[in-house]
Design a protein around this motif. Structure first.
Motif, PDB file in Angstrom:
ATOM      1  N   GLU A 124      24.800  40.976  30.250  1.00 27.78           N
ATOM      2  CA  GLU A 124      23.573  41.732  30.010  1.00 27.78           C
ATOM      3  C   GLU A 124      23.569  42.385  28.633  1.00 27.78           C
ATOM      4  OE1 GLU A 124      24.513  46.063  31.957  1.00 27.78           O
ATOM      5  OE2 GLU A 124      23.761  44.511  33.278  1.00 27.78           O
ATOM      6  N   HIS A 125      24.667  42.243  27.891  1.00 29.83           N
ATOM      7  CA  HIS A 125      24.752  42.850  26.568  1.00 29.83           C
ATOM      8  C   HIS A 125      24.898  41.765  25.510  1.00 29.83           C
ATOM      9  CE1 HIS A 125      25.225  46.748  28.491  1.00 29.83           C
ATOM     10  NE2 HIS A 125      26.186  46.239  29.223  1.00 29.83           N
ATOM     11  N   LYS A 140      30.393  52.176  30.200  1.00 31.39           N
ATOM     12  CA  LYS A 140      29.669  52.599  28.993  1.00 31.39           C
ATOM     13  C   LYS A 140      30.604  52.650  27.791  1.00 31.39           C
ATOM     14  CE  LYS A 140      25.962  55.215  31.251  1.00 31.39           C
ATOM     15  NZ  LYS A 140      25.423  56.562  31.560  1.00 31.39           N
ATOM     16  N   ALA A 141      31.829  53.108  28.012  1.00 32.33           N
ATOM     17  CA  ALA A 141      32.809  53.156  26.924  1.00 32.33           C
ATOM     18  C   ALA A 141      33.150  51.751  26.438  1.00 32.33           C
ATOM     19  CB  ALA A 141      34.078  53.877  27.391  1.00 32.33           C
ATOM     20  N   ILE A 142      33.268  50.813  27.373  1.00 32.57           N
ATOM     21  CA  ILE A 142      33.577  49.425  27.006  1.00 32.57           C
ATOM     22  C   ILE A 142      32.446  48.831  26.171  1.00 32.57           C
ATOM     23  CG2 ILE A 142      33.786  47.080  27.953  1.00 32.57           C
ATOM     24  CD1 ILE A 142      35.467  48.315  30.220  1.00 32.57           C
ATOM     25  N   THR A 143      31.225  49.003  26.623  1.00 34.97           N
ATOM     26  CA  THR A 143      30.075  48.459  25.892  1.00 34.97           C
ATOM     27  C   THR A 143      29.968  49.055  24.500  1.00 34.97           C
ATOM     28  OG1 THR A 143      28.877  48.084  27.966  1.00 34.97           O
ATOM     29  CG2 THR A 143      27.577  48.133  25.949  1.00 34.97           C
ATOM     30  N   GLY A 155      27.451  35.736  37.586  1.00 34.13           N
ATOM     31  CA  GLY A 155      26.978  34.896  36.502  1.00 34.13           C
ATOM     32  C   GLY A 155      27.679  35.169  35.185  1.00 34.13           C
ATOM     33  N   LEU A 156      28.924  35.619  35.258  1.00 30.65           N
ATOM     34  CA  LEU A 156      29.685  35.972  34.063  1.00 30.65           C
ATOM     35  C   LEU A 156      30.722  34.907  33.739  1.00 30.65           C
ATOM     36  CD1 LEU A 156      30.317  39.723  34.959  1.00 30.65           C
ATOM     37  CD2 LEU A 156      28.640  38.851  33.311  1.00 30.65           C
ATOM     38  N   GLU A 157      31.055  34.795  32.468  1.00 30.63           N
ATOM     39  CA  GLU A 157      32.094  33.863  32.055  1.00 30.63           C
ATOM     40  C   GLU A 157      33.457  34.349  32.543  1.00 30.63           C
ATOM     41  OE1 GLU A 157      32.082  33.130  27.898  1.00 30.63           O
ATOM     42  OE2 GLU A 157      29.998  32.451  27.833  1.00 30.63           O
ATOM     43  N   GLN A 158      34.344  33.403  32.823  1.00 30.27           N
ATOM     44  CA  GLN A 158      35.694  33.744  33.227  1.00 30.27           C
ATOM     45  C   GLN A 158      36.474  34.290  32.022  1.00 30.27           C
ATOM     46  OE1 GLN A 158      36.656  33.587  36.464  1.00 30.27           O
ATOM     47  NE2 GLN A 158      34.573  32.888  36.899  1.00 30.27           N
ATOM     48  N   VAL A 159      37.358  35.238  32.280  1.00 34.41           N
ATOM     49  CA  VAL A 159      38.190  35.815  31.222  1.00 34.41           C
ATOM     50  C   VAL A 159      39.655  35.666  31.606  1.00 34.41           C
ATOM     51  CG1 VAL A 159      36.393  37.489  30.611  1.00 34.41           C
ATOM     52  CG2 VAL A 159      38.195  38.142  32.240  1.00 34.41           C
ATOM     53  N   PRO A 160      40.552  35.649  30.636  1.00 32.01           N
ATOM     54  CA  PRO A 160      41.981  35.607  30.971  1.00 32.01           C
ATOM     55  C   PRO A 160      42.396  36.847  31.746  1.00 32.01           C
ATOM     56  CG  PRO A 160      41.619  35.050  28.659  1.00 32.01           C
ATOM     57  CD  PRO A 160      40.323  35.581  29.184  1.00 32.01           C
TER      58      PRO A 160
END
Length: 373
Positions: free
Chosen positions: A3-4, A140-143, A256-261
């Protein structure tokens, strides 16, 4: 879908390494430790923190973002990822428990869990925990941090492992005896497992929402794994680490998000390396009790990357000692031959009173001894 919208990533070295690809040099990770000791080795940390309580800093996206970026800005070009400034104990807080950070002592639970028969345990097990709402400040901190990073390096999200979180929730803080939690696993094994399962489910959702907010790689810290015997690890840690590794990708797909390590760090549980390699994590963090060459043999041809494992105490020593330790790691992990399968890290967090210039030298030596172009 995410969403970002974030700036494109300029340095994907660590993410490529985490996925098992060859790299032009070995990526460096650790310059900021999640948790109560985070950033204390940097003078600018204390300036930014001011007189604020530790968890007050965690709950302020602006301050957390500032503290996350400090090592990147000080050691620009020498480290290949940022780790969001937060703490593993935000999960117990979201579950309704009070956690305080006591100066010179560490985390403290004024009212830890006593027995499964107590009202507190029953209510905790029955309570619906909305981690989207309760831990919104982390997302919010991550974004905010992803935007401020401007693609310089990827951003780590993290959680504490269920076993480690249980230890704190029952012991009420750090301990050397682990009397209370050992009482739980040997006297109340089924109730213990029920609580571990609930924590596991919260960890999955928490990590998934961190990815949604912008985390590009996630790590599960099992800081107290080494307090379990091999047999007890198989009962009270391994199943829940495996649950997270299995269900986080499923939850990301649902969103609906991409996979991450995914990274798992079972500190002290040297005997569990083989089991961890089959859990589904792409990266296994190692403490300094492991021999790198032996670890490489144990992993074999499985598609798992090792992360670690210098003794953080070497940063108190001479530059000659740092060079020796780095050289031993480079040789032990077989970097010259493999050019993959390893992410440089300390075997645990940076300890207090480390001179930032000595840490910088550590990073510079890694670059010097692993660079191939």
């Amino acid at each position: 879908m995410a969403e970002h919208s974030f700036p494109p990533l300029k340095n994907d070295l660590l993410l490529r390494a985490a996925r098992g690809y060859e790299a032009r040099r070995c990526p460096d990770l650790r310059a900021l430790t999640p948790g109560g000791a985070a950033g204390r080795y940097l003078p600018e940390y204390h300036e930014a923190k001011g007189g604020r309580d530790f968890f007050e800093c965690c709950r302020s996206p602006e301050i957390a973002s500032t503290l996350t970026l400090q090592p990147i800005e000080r050691f620009g070009g020498l480290i290949d990822a940022a780790i969001i400034f937060s703490d593993i104990l935000v999960i117990p807080q979201a579950m309704g428990m009070t956690v305080e950070m006591v100066d010179k002592k560490g985390p403290h639970f004024p009212d830890p869990l006593q027995t499964p028969q107590d009202k507190q345990y029953i209510e905790l097990m029955e309570r619906h925990v909305d981690v989207a709402k309760e831990l919104d400040y982390v997302y919010k901190a991550i974004t905010l941090t992803r935007k401020k990073l401007d693609g310089r390096v990827p951003l780590f999200g993290f959680t504490g492992a269920p076993w480690t979180l249980l230890c704190y929730m029952v012991e009420g803080g750090g301990t050397k005896l682990f009397k209370q939690v050992k009482t739980w696993i040997y006297k109340y094994p089924e109730e213990t497992k029920a609580l571990l399962q609930k924590i596991s489910e919260l960890c999955v959702e928490y990590l998934a929402l961190q990815v949604k907010a912008g985390a590009q790689i996630v790590q599960v810290f099992d800081s107290w794994a080494g307090e379990l015997s091999p047999s007890s690890f198989k009962k009270f840690s391994q199943p829940y680490l495996a649950y997270i590794a299995k269900h986080l990708p499923l939850r990301l797909k649902e969103l609906g998000l991409e996979q991450v390590p995914m990274v798992v760090f079972p500190k002290g549980a040297w005997y569990a390396l083989d089991a961890c390699a089959d859990m589904g994590y792409q990266v296994i963090g190692m403490d300094w009790l492991h021999d790198p060459a032996e670890a490489v043999k144990i992993i074999g041809d499985r598609p798992v990357v090792l992360q670690g494992n210098a003794d953080p105490g070497v940063l108190y020593g001479s530059h000659e000692s740092i060079t020796e330790v780095v050289t031993e790691m480079v040789k032990g992990f077989g970097w010259a031959e493999r050019k993959k399968g390893w992410i440089v890290n300390l075997g645990h967090g940076i300890t207090p009173f480390v001179n930032p210039d000595d840490l910088k030298f550590f990073f510079q030596e890694i670059h010097r001894l692993t660079k191939t172009d």
